[in-house]
Every structure is written in C-alpha cells, then in structure tokens.
Write an enzyme that holds these catalytic residues in place. Sequence first.
Site, PDB file in Angstrom:
ATOM      1  CG  ASP A  45      -2.032   0.975   1.185  1.00  0.00           C
ATOM      2  OD1 ASP A  45      -1.758   2.183   0.953  1.00  0.00           O
ATOM      3  OD2 ASP A  45      -3.185   0.578   1.386  1.00  0.00           O
ATOM      4  CB  ILE A  46       1.396   4.127  -2.277  1.00  0.00           C
ATOM      5  CG1 ILE A  46      -0.010   4.592  -2.623  1.00  0.00           C
ATOM      6  CG2 ILE A  46       1.974   3.219  -3.360  1.00  0.00           C
ATOM      7  CD1 ILE A  46      -0.071   5.545  -3.823  1.00  0.00           C
ATOM      8  CG  ASN A 101     -13.449  -1.707   3.988  1.00  0.00           C
ATOM      9  OD1 ASN A 101     -13.676  -2.323   5.024  1.00  0.00           O
ATOM     10  ND2 ASN A 101     -12.486  -0.812   3.902  1.00  0.00           N
ATOM     11  CG  HIS A 107     -15.635   2.860   5.986  1.00  0.00           C
ATOM     12  ND1 HIS A 107     -15.975   4.168   6.236  1.00  0.00           N
ATOM     13  CD2 HIS A 107     -16.219   2.138   6.970  1.00  0.00           C
ATOM     14  CE1 HIS A 107     -16.718   4.239   7.317  1.00  0.00           C
ATOM     15  NE2 HIS A 107     -16.889   3.024   7.786  1.00  0.00           N
ATOM     16  CD  GLN A 108     -15.246  -1.583  -2.659  1.00  0.00           C
ATOM     17  OE1 GLN A 108     -16.445  -1.795  -2.477  1.00  0.00           O
ATOM     18  NE2 GLN A 108     -14.537  -2.261  -3.539  1.00  0.00           N
ATOM     19  CG  HIS A 114      -8.889  -3.197  -2.092  1.00  0.00           C
ATOM     20  ND1 HIS A 114     -10.016  -2.638  -2.694  1.00  0.00           N
ATOM     21  CD2 HIS A 114      -8.550  -2.364  -1.088  1.00  0.00           C
ATOM     22  CE1 HIS A 114     -10.323  -1.507  -2.065  1.00  0.00           C
ATOM     23  NE2 HIS A 114      -9.456  -1.331  -1.084  1.00  0.00           N
ATOM     24  CG  PHE A 115      -8.855  -9.585   0.752  1.00  0.00           C
ATOM     25  CD1 PHE A 115      -9.620 -10.118   1.782  1.00  0.00           C
ATOM     26  CD2 PHE A 115      -9.239  -9.829  -0.556  1.00  0.00           C
ATOM     27  CE1 PHE A 115     -10.747 -10.879   1.496  1.00  0.00           C
ATOM     28  CE2 PHE A 115     -10.365 -10.591  -0.847  1.00  0.00           C
ATOM     29  CZ  PHE A 115     -11.119 -11.111   0.187  1.00  0.00           C
ATOM     30  CG  HIS A 116      -6.583  -2.987   3.275  1.00  0.00           C
ATOM     31  ND1 HIS A 116      -5.865  -1.871   2.926  1.00  0.00           N
ATOM     32  CD2 HIS A 116      -7.835  -2.799   2.767  1.00  0.00           C
ATOM     33  CE1 HIS A 116      -6.640  -1.044   2.246  1.00  0.00           C
ATOM     34  NE2 HIS A 116      -7.849  -1.596   2.136  1.00  0.00           N
TER      35      HIS A 116
END
Length: 155
Positions: A45-46, A101, A107-108, A114-116
């Site tokens: 993640d940036i 999300n 909150h998407q 995508h999975f964090h």
Amino acid sequence: PTPPPSPALARPLMSVIDHLFENIVEGKIPSYKVYEDDLVFSFLDINPIAPGHTLVIPKKKYETLDKVPEKTAAAIGAALPKIAKAVMKATGCTGYNILQNNGKTAHQVVPHVHFHIIPKPSAKQGLGVGWPAKPIVKEEAEALLKKISFEPAQP
C-alpha cells in the site's frame, strides 16, 4: 471552509480511482509488487497504516466480494495466508489484521475488491478497530436465518 472540487475535476479523479488497480496490474502505474499468479496480484500500500501494509487483489476487476467468481475467490483464499506469512516474517510482527470493505457505506474507496494485510506492530500502530457489538435477539436471528439463501455456484 474549503469549497468542494468542481465536477469537472472530480470526473478525472474518479476515473483514475475506478481503474487504479487494473492499471497497477497492467504495469501502467508502478507498484511495489509482493506476489503475482494467474488470478491474484499483491503489492505494498502506498499509504500504509503500518510498515508492510499490503493489498491483495484479483487481477480482474470485481467491485465487491459477492461478485467474485468462486475460482478467483479460491485463488485469493489460497494466496492470502502465503502473503500474510511472508509479510509477518519480513516485518517481525506476530499480529495482523485482514480487512476487506464492500461498497462506499462500508468505506470502500477503490471499486475493485481488495484485501488489506495490515501488520500490528504495537497497540498504537496498525489498524484501530471499534466494535459496537450488542447481544443478538433470538427472534431477529431466527427471522434473518429464514431470509438467508444461496444461489447455485458459478465458476
């Protein structure tokens, strides 16, 4: 107060966000790639919450998890533990969160599943979670169970 951006400026930004992950997968936008196979792509993640914060996505765009075909979902499910293990080893963390999300109200921001993987190096670093839980009401639970149904599997 700051005025909202004009609709003319908002459109190009939304277009970039709408196709952000597709452009990363295609190499049009650079990324710090962590993992890749035929169906799954993963990168740092940036804007990380903690060092090692990693995203895991299907290569093809699906807006929410319920739209992901079973084969792709299985590939993500197989990749997540491998990637999490590698990230935890790299960061030295033993705790981590997996966050996913679906939809703006949840909150998407980027409309691509995508999975964090978020390492939790300390109580103050990483994901903070509020959990406004309350006991389930028997009648409500039983009524909900009657409404839950499953569609036939799709490949």
